[in-house]
Design an enzyme around this catalytic site. Structure first.
Site, mmCIF file in Angstrom:
data_model
loop_
_atom_site.group_PDB
_atom_site.id
_atom_site.type_symbol
_atom_site.label_atom_id
_atom_site.label_comp_id
_atom_site.label_asym_id
_atom_site.label_seq_id
_atom_site.Cartn_x
_atom_site.Cartn_y
_atom_site.Cartn_z
ATOM 1 C CD1 TRP A 84 -2.235 -2.137 1.349
ATOM 2 C CD2 TRP A 84 -3.407 -0.343 0.733
ATOM 3 N NE1 TRP A 84 -3.518 -2.543 1.128
ATOM 4 C CE2 TRP A 84 -4.275 -1.447 0.751
ATOM 5 C CE3 TRP A 84 -3.923 0.900 0.378
ATOM 6 C CZ2 TRP A 84 -5.618 -1.356 0.429
ATOM 7 C CZ3 TRP A 84 -5.265 0.987 0.068
ATOM 8 C CH2 TRP A 84 -6.097 -0.123 0.089
ATOM 9 C CG HIS A 131 -9.481 -0.623 8.126
ATOM 10 N ND1 HIS A 131 -9.664 -1.983 8.028
ATOM 11 C CD2 HIS A 131 -8.387 -0.336 7.389
ATOM 12 C CE1 HIS A 131 -8.727 -2.497 7.254
ATOM 13 N NE2 HIS A 131 -7.935 -1.514 6.855
ATOM 14 C CG PHE A 168 -4.199 -7.750 8.899
ATOM 15 C CD1 PHE A 168 -4.719 -7.357 10.121
ATOM 16 C CD2 PHE A 168 -4.425 -9.057 8.462
ATOM 17 C CE1 PHE A 168 -5.462 -8.241 10.898
ATOM 18 C CE2 PHE A 168 -5.167 -9.944 9.233
ATOM 19 C CZ PHE A 168 -5.680 -9.539 10.450
#
Length: 161
Positions: free
Chosen positions: A26, A89, A59
């Site tokens: 990301w 989140h 994650f």
């Protein structure tokens, strides 16, 4: 900026260490900077062939960190970035990554350099990514911390005479 009070770490005796680097995918400009900083630091320490693994996001860092730690790596560097949004989140991912990486280090005895940026906005991440215009290089810092800790563990494991 949070860099106030950071130690000036010197690392000697890192040759021969096997180091794994995990980088999330990301936020490409931030991640490319973090990874480049980590690899540059490792090269300066004489670690020229680290294992580099890319994962989807922050994650996923702990599970790969555990695999590297259990498969002969002396240190692991975990790199990621989580930018706050309008939902919870952010808190869940940050907690999972932090807790998971801590657990890997404690369960395996292999140091994990924490290079996961947890930022309120993209500019904070860019300021820490080690790219042109950044104020800090958290990829370099995470690699340095992991390797310095691995060297310290070597000293603890070797009887001093």
């Amino acid at each position: 900026m949070s860099g106030n009070g950071a130690p000036e770490l010197t690392v000697e005796g890192a040759q021969g260490l096997r180091v794994g680097v995990i980088a999330a995918q990301w936020h490409t400009p931030v991640m490319d900077g973090l990874l480049a900083g980590a690899l540059a630091a490792l090269d300066e320490f004489g670690i020229t062939e680290p294992t580099v693994v890319r994962v989807p996001g922050a994650f996923e860092l702990p599970v790969v960190a555990k695999a590297l730690a259990e498969n002969g790596h002396d240190a692991v560097v975990a790199l990621g970035v989580v930018i706050r949004g309008g939902t919870p989140h952010f808190e869940y991912v940050c907690a999972a990554a932090t807790d998971g990486l801590t657990r890997v280090a404690l369960d395996t005895g292999v140091p994990v350099g924490f290079g996961v940026l947890t930022c309120d906005d993209e500019q904070q991440a860019l300021d820490r990514a080690g790219i042109e215009g950044s104020k800090e290089d958290k990829g370099r810092e995470a690699a340095t911390a992991a390797v310095a800790t691995a060297v310290a563990l070597r000293k603890v494991a070797t009887p001093q005479r």
